[in-house]
Design an enzyme around this catalytic site. Structure first.
Site: not given
Ligand code: THU
Length: 161
Positions: A73, A75, A115
């Site tokens: 991801c 993030e 995350c």
């Protein structure tokens, strides 16, 4: 038996235009970060931008892989980059946005559990919460202060460290 209630709170703004200038600028950086999203499989572009205390901005975007679980991801791309390169320059805020041509995003996307767990570790490392700004184009903005707004029952076993 005792009943406990935990309240979490976040601020909603009608648009990025309503934010204070530094936050607005960071949102523009998160939009830029989406340019380097590698997302041919989901066709879902995510951009994250971190503002560090020094004023430096770090970019992250989702990086997918033909072996799906190998992707990461936006993030975590940004947060791990921070940990690897700028651990002594605290993260003040993180802006996250997403876009897909497949459908209209009407609400901000909220970061996945992994995350959030990584964000928790970053806050622990720097001993300061991170302001998180979640937004989509033409939609509302959600602002929270720190991981506890997302994960009040976070795993924090101090005896492990
Ligand atoms: N994704 C992110 O980058 N951040 C999130 O907060 C949620 C999901 C990515 C992972 C994958 O590349 C795509 O979005 C679809 O799940």
């Amino acid at each position: 038996m005792t009943n406990h209630e935990i309240k979490i709170s976040f601020q909603e703004y009608t648009s990025v235009q309503e934010l204070e200038s530094a936050d607005r600028q960071l949102c523009a950086e998160a939009v830029k970060a989406m340019d380097n999203s590698h997302s041919p499989y989901s066709k879902f572009r995510v951009g994250a931008a971190l503002l560090l205390k020094s004023g430096k901005v770090i970019y992250g975007s989702n990086q997918e892989n033909v072996a799906y679980p190998s992707g990461l991801c936006a993030e975590r791309v940004a947060l791990f980059h921070w940990g690897a390169n700028h651990p002594d320059d605290p993260i003040v805020s993180m802006a996250v946005t997403a876009h897909t041509d497949e459908f209209e995003l009407k609400k901000p996307i909220t970061s996945c559990g992994s995350c959030l767990q990584v964000l928790a570790e970053c806050e622990k490392m720097q001993r300061e919460p991170v302001k998180v700004i979640l937004f989509v184009a033409n939609g509302p903005v959600w602002v929270t202060n720190g991981i506890e707004s997302f994960l009040p029952f976070l795993f924090f076993e101090d005896r492990l460290s």
